[in-house]
Motif scaffolding. Sequence first.
Motif, mmCIF file in Angstrom:
data_model
loop_
_atom_site.group_PDB
_atom_site.id
_atom_site.type_symbol
_atom_site.label_atom_id
_atom_site.label_comp_id
_atom_site.label_asym_id
_atom_site.label_seq_id
_atom_site.Cartn_x
_atom_site.Cartn_y
_atom_site.Cartn_z
ATOM 1 N N ASN A 322 3.728 -2.125 -32.264
ATOM 2 C CA ASN A 322 2.596 -2.199 -31.663
ATOM 3 C C ASN A 322 2.033 -3.602 -31.225
ATOM 4 O OD1 ASN A 322 -0.390 -2.817 -32.000
ATOM 5 N ND2 ASN A 322 -0.397 -0.479 -31.323
ATOM 6 N N THR A 323 1.681 -3.895 -30.131
ATOM 7 C CA THR A 323 1.682 -5.409 -29.659
ATOM 8 C C THR A 323 0.541 -6.209 -30.513
ATOM 9 O OG1 THR A 323 0.287 -4.567 -27.931
ATOM 10 C CG2 THR A 323 2.438 -4.964 -27.023
ATOM 11 N N SER A 324 -0.429 -5.554 -30.917
ATOM 12 C CA SER A 324 -1.433 -6.089 -31.891
ATOM 13 C C SER A 324 -1.064 -6.518 -33.051
ATOM 14 C CB SER A 324 -2.974 -5.144 -31.907
ATOM 15 O OG SER A 324 -2.379 -3.822 -32.470
ATOM 16 N N TYR A 325 -0.047 -5.696 -33.436
ATOM 17 C CA TYR A 325 0.685 -5.694 -34.786
ATOM 18 C C TYR A 325 1.511 -6.918 -34.832
ATOM 19 C CZ TYR A 325 3.875 -5.004 -38.751
ATOM 20 O OH TYR A 325 4.703 -5.295 -39.798
ATOM 21 N N SER A 328 -0.445 -10.142 -34.685
ATOM 22 C CA SER A 328 -1.104 -10.290 -35.982
ATOM 23 C C SER A 328 0.071 -11.004 -36.927
ATOM 24 C CB SER A 328 -1.669 -9.081 -36.618
ATOM 25 O OG SER A 328 -0.616 -8.220 -37.186
ATOM 26 N N ALA A 367 3.351 -10.668 -26.563
ATOM 27 C CA ALA A 367 2.317 -10.451 -27.707
ATOM 28 C C ALA A 367 2.647 -11.186 -28.999
ATOM 29 C CB ALA A 367 2.221 -9.017 -27.779
ATOM 30 N N GLY A 371 0.657 -14.734 -30.231
ATOM 31 C CA GLY A 371 -0.313 -14.779 -31.621
ATOM 32 C C GLY A 371 -0.309 -16.323 -32.032
#
Length: 755
Positions: A322-325, A328, A367, A371
């Motif tokens: 997952n790109t948000s993971y 993060s 991604a 970050g």
Amino acid sequence: MHSPLGLTLLLVLYAASVSAGSLDGIYGIVNRRIPQHSNGFTFELTNGTGDAFVVSDTRGHSGGITVHLSLAINMEVAFISLIFSFSYVTEIGGVDIWWTGSRLHELPSPLPSVGAPLTGSSIVPYRYHFNTVTFGYTTAFWTFDKWSLLLDWLALRGVNLPLAWVGYEAILIETFREVGLTDADIRSFLSGPAFQPWNRFGNIQGAWGGELPMQWVNDQLALQKQIVARMVELGMTPILPSFTGFVPRAMTTLSPNASIVNGSQWSGFPSSLTNVTFLEPFDPLFPQIQKSFIAKQQAAYGNVSHFYTLDQYNENDPFSGNTSYLASITSNTFASLREADPEAIWVMQGWLFFNSLAFWTDERVEAFLGGVPEDDSMLILDLYSEAQPQWNRTNSYFGKSWVWCELHDFGGNMGMEGNLPAIITGPIASLNWPGSSMKGIGLSMEGQELGNEIVYDIVLDQAWSPSALNISGYVEKWVSRRYPVKSLPPAAQKAWSLLSTTVYNNQNPNTQATIKSIFEKAPALTGLANITGHHTTIISYDTNSTVLTALKLLVQASDQNRALKDIPEFVFDMVEFSRQLLANRFLDTYGALVETYNSPVSTPNQVSSLGDVLLDLLQDVETLLATNENYLLSTWISDARQWDHGNASYGSYLEYNARNQLTLWGPTGEINDYASKQWSGLVGGYYQTRWQSFLSYLVGIKTTGEAYNATLIAQDMLAIGEAWDRRTWGTRQGETSGTKGDTFEVVTSILSRWA
């Protein structure tokens, strides 16, 4: 205002900007390498920007050299890398420093005149060196004596950003103890001395052959203090370790509510030795450990660097795609670094993006890198730029700073190969690419073995030229420095000119790595020849018209000028060319053996005869390598055992680590022969034993008509490896340290037999 005699520094402008200890590196390298000329150089600091210099004759002083330096440059690097490597000592003095040793002491006296001033400047701010795994494959058992030569070599070639991993475990242990992990918990996590890089990468955990002793940990910390101090003295900025997130499994019990996941399996290792436990960076415990680790590291070495190496997914995929993971992970990791050091710069290898192309889509790469705020707060090593660059597919790493790197060597394998055109044009094209965020040029080979030195030299020299270096002119000057004799015979130049356009002109990206000889691989009827990739076994040139011809030219040169026989680099090259000739002949003969064995009309005697040729070749390889100190297994083993403090059982533990890395690379051959070497003692004591067993088996089943059993062969090879790994050096007949035989006599014999 200054004396023409003595090593003096004339501070023309902004004298207060030069630290009081800035002369230490200058005095140190002069005293080590050219003490007879310590009074011949004058330095003037002038206003300027970037890493630049001008070298000229000292006015009114015959035999004196004046160096004008930019104020922006670090003084030690200015003197060492700029003056010696790229101008005066090499181009005018005609001497150099090599991995085989320094020739700088042969700088003529009085100092030769410069004539027209020499100028130069770096095209990139960073000149990088090392791969994390080099600290296993090459330097694992080094003492500071060997480090000293290498660090001088790096400085003289302009490296200002070297990786500095030694001693990591000592800091990590203290940090783990602080959060409540017991020594037993920690010991179950740490790997043996020859395998620590892969524990640091999160590929493996634990050890085979015995737990890591604290004596080793303490000795390595003391060594790292010497290494870091010398790097700083030489004007380099060491890239230091940081907390990556990999923790002992007991952390899940100690902190049951923490965000902890297990990594993926690596290279077939059993789960007890891989699937490394990972504390995710968004857990509050992560920045706490990071801050503690960096504070302890600064206390040990001083506040000497803001660059931190940190790789969390080397040959292991993240827990989620997952790109948000992914964002993060990097945002919280970087935040932990900045909390510990407000000026921290995150250095990471870009290998993961190539190694796991299926996972690392462009969207995920963007991604992950996104970050980290600010493009200059991260420095990515484009690890395999010469063959498999990733900067181009990732839009220059989406703006993050990165370094063009030459990987070339996997596992410290030994084979002549290179692509000189690619490594002089690649960095220039990358730097000039529209929107490029490239900030450095460097070397990232896995094992730093002595062959192919011209490849590594030209990469670092290219960092000082805004246009691609001229290969033929470069090679000519390089050979003259390498063989510093009066009246160098043209044959020596011709040999290297030939190689530069053939052996070192391999433009196939699928075979651009040091060639691995098949006699280093576990014998089999299939799977050895025509291998591409990391451990290519393909010979991309005609042996007779290249290596054989070049070897004959070196012999001719030594006959014409016998002074060459006293030049260590020339003798090394004689061995290297001969070694490659025999390795190539082995491949050819093996092909004939397989064809003969598979023929339904061939006889056991025909198979046996070809097998005898293979064994003869191996014996000649062993005899050749034994003549040169740079090709001895006994050196690797004695380097390991020298740390035992007189404790025989500890020495045996260290020797097992050293042997196992070269052979099975794991308790049961998980990455068998990955780090193989062509060393005397290894060829005759291990490879020859395996091939003898294999060839006897082939003759036997050819005689009886039984079917070939690959599983049986693999089991036999594993048993041979396990037995060899448990030996102690010198207990078998014929195992002695030191060289034996005369290189030139052996080469003459080789040419008579195999030309």
